[in-house]
Each structure stands twice: as structure tokens, then as C-alpha cells.
Design an enzyme around this catalytic site. Structure first.
Site, PDB file in Angstrom:
ATOM      1  N   VAL A  44       0.843  -1.203   0.000  1.00  0.00           N
ATOM      2  CA  VAL A  44       0.000   0.000   0.000  1.00  0.00           C
ATOM      3  C   VAL A  44       0.880   1.257   0.000  1.00  0.00           C
ATOM      4  CG1 VAL A  44      -1.768   1.284   1.274  1.00  0.00           C
ATOM      5  CG2 VAL A  44      -1.885  -1.218   1.169  1.00  0.00           C
ATOM      6  N   CYS A  45       1.933   1.227   0.816  1.00  0.00           N
ATOM      7  CA  CYS A  45       2.848   2.374   0.878  1.00  0.00           C
ATOM      8  C   CYS A  45       3.472   2.643  -0.488  1.00  0.00           C
ATOM      9  CB  CYS A  45       3.949   2.129   1.905  1.00  0.00           C
ATOM     10  SG  CYS A  45       3.331   1.830   3.568  1.00  0.00           S
ATOM     11  N   THR A  46       3.813   1.580  -1.199  1.00  0.00           N
ATOM     12  CA  THR A  46       4.420   1.745  -2.528  1.00  0.00           C
ATOM     13  C   THR A  46       3.470   2.513  -3.451  1.00  0.00           C
ATOM     14  OG1 THR A  46       5.665  -0.287  -2.234  1.00  0.00           O
ATOM     15  CG2 THR A  46       5.382   0.475  -4.499  1.00  0.00           C
TER      16      THR A  46
END
Ligand code: BEZ
Length: 212
Positions: A44-46
Site C-alpha cells: 500500500v505504501c508503494t
């Protein structure tokens, strides 16, 4: 205690993917979104960091600088940057703070021990050119943020700073806005809102967006 709206965003010096950042000096006269993510090399962070990079032209239009943070170190951030650029098809055009010692996370209350003792949550701080915290929100690790909503929020803050209006539910740039109930003098209303306004209730008056 968490950082409250209107308080001065704490200054700090911390390492980043672009070298040491002296925060207030780096922010200069711009608006800032400072946002934390839980961990490098996570899915998700990516997508989030890629999404922010792609929005740079929109942030630039609004004089906003973006800066990300997690408790990983700068080497980890730099290695992960390659993955972000490859998978999200963009260049990472803003710094990621390397907060391995949690200096900034603790200053800004980005670690919520009931969620995780070690990882930062998805915090967002919108900071104005006077270094005041103007908006904050927090999402859990499992939910990626909607960065279009952050642009909408900044549009509202910038508009309402310069005109005697507020923005209604789901407002988007270019739509009708609400006249502040404190503005009652008919002459002032005529001057400030030359396009006129609709009275739905005495306290609910809508006018075309004044700066359009
Ligand atoms: C993610 O970015 O995908 C993520 C990070 C921490 C926990 C769960 C998901």
C-alpha cells in the site's frame, strides 16, 4: 497530547533521501503535506508514494511541498525508491524522512502504540506558510489514503483564507460555496459577493466561488 489545529508544526532536523532536512527552512514560504507511512517495501505504501509523486504538478500549482516519513533508514528508503519508480511508473520527486530514531514520529505523534508499538500510522499534516498545522488526519496501515482529497482540502483552506466563505460537504474547486454567517451587512455582501447569492435558510447562503 496530539498536535492541535492552529499550533506551530514542530521544527526538526532529520536525515532523508535528499540528505539532512531542516524542516522549517526546507518548507520556506510554501504549504507542506507531511505524511507518514508504516514501512518500506510494503504494497500500500508503494502505491501511496507513487501517487504523491504523480501529483507533483497539482501540488506545485498550489505551492505545496510533499515530504514522507517512516521509521526506516535512508539506505532502505533509497533501495525502495527504485521499486516505487519501477512499479508506479514515476520518479520520486520529494524527500522521504529517515526517522529510524523516531525523533519526528514522536514529535508529531505518528506512532499509535495501540495500533503498533514500532510502526508509524498513516498520518497527514497540512501545514501553512506560517508553519501552522491547518489540518490533520490518520488512517490505519490497511487503508491507503485518497490524495485527491488532500488536494481538495488544500483548495478549501486556500480559498477560505482569502474570502469570507466556507466550503460545503463534498465541495470541489469551482462549485458553490457557503457565505460565513458572520457576514450580514448588505453593503459588505454586495461588495464581497458581486455575483449574488441564494438564501436557503438565513444561516445557509450559497454563492458562486468568488475567485473563479
Ligand atoms: C502496506 O503498505 O501495504 C502495509 C504496511 C503495513 C501493514 C499493512 C500494510
Amino acid at each position: 497530547m496530539s498536535l492541535q489545529l492552529g499550533s506551530i508544526a514542530p521544527d526538526f532536523t532529520q536525515d532523508s533521501t535528499q540528505g539532512p532536512i531542516h524542516f522549517h527552512e526546507w518548507a520556506g514560504k510554501d504549504w507542506v503535506i507531511l505524511f507518514s507511512h508504516p514501512k518500506d517495501f510494503t504494497p500500500v505504501c508503494t502505491t501511496e508514494l507513487g501517487a504523491v509523486a504523480k501529483l507533483k504538478p497539482e501540488f506545485d500549482k498550489r505551492h505545496v511541498k510533499a515530504i514522507a516519513l517512516s521509521v526506516d533508514d535512508a539506505d532502505s528508503h533509497r533501495r525502495w525508491t527504485g521499486d516505487i519508480e519501477q512499479t508506479q511508473d514515476t520518479k520520486l520527486n520529494y524527500p522521504i524522512l529517515a526517522d529510524a530514531d523516531r525523533k519526528v514520529s514522536n514529535l508529531y505523534g505518528m506512532i499509535h502504540p495501540q495500533a503498533s508499538d514500532t510502526l508509524t500510522v498513516r498520518s497527514v499534516f497540512v501545514i501553512d506558510p506560517n508553519k501552522k498545522v491547518r489540518a490533520t488526519f490518520t488512517y490505519p496501515a490497511s487503508t491507503g489514503r485518497n490524495f485527491a482529497e488532500i488536494l481538495r482540502l488544500i483548495d478549501s483552506l486556500q480559498l477560505t483564507d482569502s474570502h469570507s466563505v466556507a466550503t460545503p460537504a463534498n465541495w470541489k474547486d469551482g462549485e458553490e460555496v457557503v457565505i460565513l454567517p458572520s457576514i450580514q451587512d448588505p453593503e459588505v455582501l454586495k461588495t464581497k459577493f458581486p455575483k449574488g447569492f441564494r438564501v436557503i435558510k438565513p444561516y445557509l447562503r450559497l454563492t458562486p466561488q468568488p475567485n473563479k
